[in-house]
Design an enzyme around this catalytic site. Structure first.
Site, PDB file in Angstrom:
ATOM      1  N   CYS A  65       0.668  -0.722  -0.289  1.00  0.00           N
ATOM      2  CA  CYS A  65       0.058  -0.004  -0.385  1.00  0.00           C
ATOM      3  C   CYS A  65       0.630   1.169  -0.129  1.00  0.00           C
ATOM      4  O   CYS A  65       2.049   1.664  -0.864  1.00  0.00           O
ATOM      5  CB  CYS A  65      -1.492  -0.143   1.349  1.00  0.00           C
ATOM      6  SG  CYS A  65      -2.434   1.351   0.932  1.00  0.00           S
ATOM      7  N   THR A  66       0.525   2.239   1.570  1.00  0.00           N
ATOM      8  CA  THR A  66       1.314   3.227   0.795  1.00  0.00           C
ATOM      9  C   THR A  66       2.492   3.327   1.186  1.00  0.00           C
ATOM     10  O   THR A  66       2.994   4.829   1.606  1.00  0.00           O
ATOM     11  CB  THR A  66       0.952   4.362   1.136  1.00  0.00           C
ATOM     12  OG1 THR A  66      -0.291   4.104   2.523  1.00  0.00           O
ATOM     13  CG2 THR A  66      -0.928   5.157   0.667  1.00  0.00           C
TER      14      THR A  66
END
Length: 320
Positions: free
Chosen positions: A105-106
């Site tokens: 993800c981030t």
């Protein structure tokens, strides 16, 4: 086979599933084949961290005391928005030492902030791809796939795609049978292809506000082999073709033609992955009409002909 250390980086406001999803895959592999993975978690100071969902996670140790890992996993979450400078510094120094550098993800934002994605192709959660590209122009951001491999660096999209990437890494290390056993235990797909889109055509487009246009969107999805010209779709919405095309783009963010193209490609990909139907049959069912028309669409969008796509991404039959 030498034991591989897998180190998960922890920080406050981390997304818990970004950690536990991939961790359970590697833990499952260790249970299946003891001695293959040594799993460690570490925060900057070794203290517990609070996840964005409110869970408290107690790490094994502090990052400065952690061993150089074979696979370094950097999760995402709200804590990536304003990362601690010491965390970025640690990643900049220790990231290149790992044989595999992985983000979920981030977590890609942390890798980029440490300069570890410069000159590489990468992805992240679809909602943050524009930010990653804007803040780090040296990174080639691909917003579509659920994960991207570029040399020793692997980046994945939102949340559950970290499980897909972890399964792919286990399959690379230990073989398909082990990865399949873990996937069955976790009740997930063995692994979705890395270049599978992060979201479907329906999610990629905004949902139209007006019911007639929403009905047209549903019709397209359910009937990819129908007449989906602007004229035919406008008639279903009881609008003139010009008015329909303008309203559809305004409310969904893409032209009717582009939406139809996405739906048909997605439908064909799903049939190639999940069925044994022939290419000619799939081309008709997906609205292409001929195998050549479908081939052109696949090559233009995916860089591979349908037969090659199926060979690469259709799961092999499970052994009995």
């Amino acid at each position: 086979m030498a034991q591989r250390t897998v180190l998960f980086v922890l920080f406050d406001d981390v997304q818990s599933l970004d950690v536990t999803g991939p961790l359970e895959v590697f833990a499952g592999a260790e249970q299946h084949t003891p001695g293959t993975y040594r799993i460690r978690t570490a925060s900057l100071d070794g203290r517990p961290v609070r996840t964005s969902g409110g869970l408290t996670v107690v790490p094994h140790q502090a990052l400065p005391d952690a061993p150089d890992p074979h696979t370094l996993v950097v999760p995402g979450g709200q804590g990536t928005r304003q990362p601690h400078p010491a965390l970025t510094d640690w990643l900049r120094e220790h990231g290149p030492r790992a044989e595999r550098l992985v983000s979920v993800c981030t977590g890609a934002i942390l890798l980029a902030a440490a300069g570890l994605l410069d000159g590489r192709r990468a992805t992240t959660h679809w909602a943050y791809c524009d930010k990653l590209a804007r803040d780090h122009p040296a990174v080639e951001v691909d917003p579509d796939p659920i994960y991207v491999r570029d040399g020793q660096v692997a980046t994945s999209a939102g949340v559950t795609s970290g499980i897909d990437l972890a399964l792919a890494l286990v399959e690379e290390d230990l073989g398909r049978d082990v990865a399949l056993a873990i996937a069955r235990h976790l009740v997930v797909f063995l692994r979705r292809p890395g270049n599978q889109a992060q979201f479907s055509a329906q999610l990629a487009a905004q949902t139209a506000q007006r019911e007639p246009l929403r009905e047209v969107q549903r019709w397209i999805t359910e009937h990819p082999d129908a007449d989906l010209t602007v004229e035919a779709l406008a008639a279903r919405a009881s609008l003139s073709p010009r008015h329909f095309a303008r309203a559809f783009q305004t409310e969904t963010g893409m032209t009717p033609g582009r939406y139809v193209d996405r739906v048909r490609l997605e439908h064909a990909r799903r049939l190639l992955e999940d069925t044994g139907d022939g290419v000619e049959e799939i081309s008709r069912a997906s609205g292409y009409g001929t195998p050549e028309a479908m081939r052109r669409a696949f090559v233009r969008t995916l860089g591979a002909a349908p037969a090659e796509y199926r060979r690469r991404f259709r799961p092999a039959p499970a052994a009995h």
